[in-house]
Design a protein around this motif. Structure first.
Motif, PDB file in Angstrom:
ATOM      1  N   VAL A  11      -7.407  67.358   6.042  1.00  9.16           N
ATOM      2  CA  VAL A  11      -6.100  66.711   5.936  1.00  9.16           C
ATOM      3  C   VAL A  11      -6.162  65.495   5.018  1.00  9.16           C
ATOM      4  O   VAL A  11      -5.182  65.186   4.320  1.00  9.16           O
ATOM      5  CB  VAL A  11      -5.586  66.320   7.336  1.00  9.16           C
ATOM      6  N   ARG A  19       1.463  66.191   3.471  1.00  8.43           N
ATOM      7  CA  ARG A  19       1.257  65.583   4.792  1.00  8.43           C
ATOM      8  C   ARG A  19       2.588  65.280   5.476  1.00  8.43           C
ATOM      9  O   ARG A  19       2.742  65.472   6.679  1.00  8.43           O
ATOM     10  CB  ARG A  19       0.408  64.312   4.663  1.00  8.43           C
ATOM     11  N   ASP A  20       3.560  64.803   4.694  1.00 10.44           N
ATOM     12  CA  ASP A  20       4.870  64.495   5.281  1.00 10.44           C
ATOM     13  C   ASP A  20       5.545  65.757   5.802  1.00 10.44           C
ATOM     14  O   ASP A  20       6.160  65.747   6.885  1.00 10.44           O
ATOM     15  CB  ASP A  20       5.766  63.814   4.242  1.00 10.44           C
ATOM     16  N   GLY A  23       3.813  66.680   8.921  1.00  9.53           N
ATOM     17  CA  GLY A  23       4.139  65.706   9.965  1.00  9.53           C
ATOM     18  C   GLY A  23       5.514  65.906  10.551  1.00  9.53           C
ATOM     19  O   GLY A  23       5.740  65.670  11.749  1.00  9.53           O
ATOM     20  N   ASP A  24       6.461  66.356   9.715  1.00  6.22           N
ATOM     21  CA  ASP A  24       7.807  66.626  10.204  1.00  6.22           C
ATOM     22  C   ASP A  24       7.839  67.755  11.224  1.00  6.22           C
ATOM     23  O   ASP A  24       8.832  67.901  11.954  1.00  6.22           O
ATOM     24  CB  ASP A  24       8.729  66.979   9.032  1.00  6.22           C
ATOM     25  N   ALA A  26       5.164  68.323  13.424  1.00  4.90           N
ATOM     26  CA  ALA A  26       4.036  68.095  14.324  1.00  4.90           C
ATOM     27  C   ALA A  26       4.304  68.651  15.719  1.00  4.90           C
ATOM     28  O   ALA A  26       3.426  69.261  16.336  1.00  4.90           O
ATOM     29  CB  ALA A  26       3.714  66.603  14.391  1.00  4.90           C
ATOM     30  N   ARG A  30       2.047  71.418  17.707  1.00  3.87           N
ATOM     31  CA  ARG A  30       1.472  71.163  19.033  1.00  3.87           C
ATOM     32  C   ARG A  30       1.921  72.222  20.034  1.00  3.87           C
ATOM     33  O   ARG A  30       1.110  72.787  20.781  1.00  3.87           O
ATOM     34  CB  ARG A  30       1.897  69.783  19.532  1.00  3.87           C
ATOM     35  N   TYR A 216      -3.976  70.578   9.940  1.00  5.46           N
ATOM     36  CA  TYR A 216      -3.135  69.478  10.430  1.00  5.46           C
ATOM     37  C   TYR A 216      -3.029  69.521  11.950  1.00  5.46           C
ATOM     38  O   TYR A 216      -3.082  68.479  12.615  1.00  5.46           O
ATOM     39  CB  TYR A 216      -1.753  69.531   9.793  1.00  5.46           C
ATOM     40  N   SER A 219      -5.912  67.962  13.482  1.00  9.38           N
ATOM     41  CA  SER A 219      -5.847  66.490  13.410  1.00  9.38           C
ATOM     42  C   SER A 219      -4.965  65.916  14.513  1.00  9.38           C
ATOM     43  O   SER A 219      -5.072  64.728  14.843  1.00  9.38           O
ATOM     44  CB  SER A 219      -5.333  66.045  12.036  1.00  9.38           C
ATOM     45  N   LEU A 220      -4.111  66.764  15.086  1.00 12.14           N
ATOM     46  CA  LEU A 220      -3.255  66.346  16.210  1.00 12.14           C
ATOM     47  C   LEU A 220      -3.936  66.575  17.555  1.00 12.14           C
ATOM     48  O   LEU A 220      -3.352  66.283  18.600  1.00 12.14           O
ATOM     49  CB  LEU A 220      -1.939  67.136  16.178  1.00 12.14           C
TER      50      LEU A 220
END
Length: 284
Positions: A11, A19-20, A23-24, A26, A30, A216, A219-220
């Motif tokens: 990442v 990344r954005d 991230g939007d 995420a 999850r 990603y 990374s969460l």
């Protein structure tokens, strides 16, 4: 190359726009992976006669991958090409860049080794005749330079033959003659080439999207497989696409995927052990 080069498993190498976008989404990542993990555990705990549990986030997850496929097709990733080459061939690669394989290119390589004294003309002819390019696989093999998206240890069974035999699958794949097999096993040295691979020159944008989504999600804190994939470019690449050539006996060849690159972590190592432990805990 001047453009940013991404590692689909790291990442930190992603550009801010990518990344954005990730991230939007995420929460979706999850929820999808938490549900997938729980579904797998429940399936293992069951008698496996019923349908696999449904993941209500699956459709949105696929839609995100399809959106990111377009984004990834505008990016360059680092690919890893495992091979066996002579020093002269490495010099040519550094000078000329990636040239796509074909029956003609196999013939040129064989003739060059005849001129260098590595093969006799008769041996070169026999190797050419035995090549998959000459035996019905020219169409599916020509015009494709293959790599993998994640670095592999040099002892990995998937690359053992590539590192152990000169000329790639186009030479050794169907070779049965013991003397010729010994010849190609002795020529050159094992190499791993780092390549800047524009995804626009590949059909693998969707696989790349899945890989960056998985990275990603990890990374969460999600438990996610690596999503490593094979890839090939369908156009030649210039000399500046050759980022590095690692040779057996020289660092960091022996450390590939276990210390080099420093940021690489095998996401699949121990993952099933962790899941198995959780399954056994719930069975008690």
């Amino acid at each position: 190359m001047s453009e940013r080069i991404l590692d689909v498993w790291d990442v930190a190498s992603f550009d801010p726009e990518l990344r954005d976008m990730l991230g939007d989404h995420a929460d979706l990542l999850r929820n999808y992976h938490a549900t997938s993990r729980e579904n797998l555990i429940q399936r293992e705990l069951s008698d496996r006669t019923g349908p696999y549990p449904h993941n209500p986030f699956a459709a949105d997850h696929i839609a995100l991958a399809e959106t990111l496929m377009t984004v990834m097709n505008q990016r360059i990733i680092r690919g890893w090409h495992y091979t066996r080459m002579t020093d002269v061939e490495v010099e040519q690669l550094r000078r000329d860049g990636v040239r796509l394989p074909s029956p003609a290119s196999i013939r040129v390589r064989l003739d060059a080794q005849v001129a260098a004294g590595a093969f006799t003309a008769a041996e070169a002819d026999a190797l050419f005749a035995a090549s998959p390019f000459q035996r019905g696989q020219s169409e599916i093999r020509s015009g494709r330079f293959w790599m993998v998206s994640h670095p592999l240890e040099i002892g990995d069974g998937g690359v053992e033959l590539l590192l152990g035999n000169w000329g790639g699958e186009g030479v050794y794949f169907w070779l049965s003659d013991a003397a010729l097999k010994a010849r190609v096993a002795k020529l050159g040295r094992p190499r791993v080439v780092e390549v800047a691979a524009p995804l626009s020159k590949t059909p693998h944008g969707f696989s790349a999207a899945e890989a960056v989504m998985a990275a990603y999600a990890r990374s969460l804190g999600c438990s996610v497989e690596s999503k490593a994939f094979d890839l090939h470019v369908t156009d030649p690449l210039p000399a500046n696409a050759i980022l590095a050539v690692h040779t057996a006996g020289e660092p960091p060849f022996a450390d590939l995927a276990r210390g080099y690159p420093q940021t690489y972590v095998d996401a699949d190592a121990g993952r099933w052990d962790e899941l198995s432990a959780e399954i056994e805990r719930r069975r008690r």
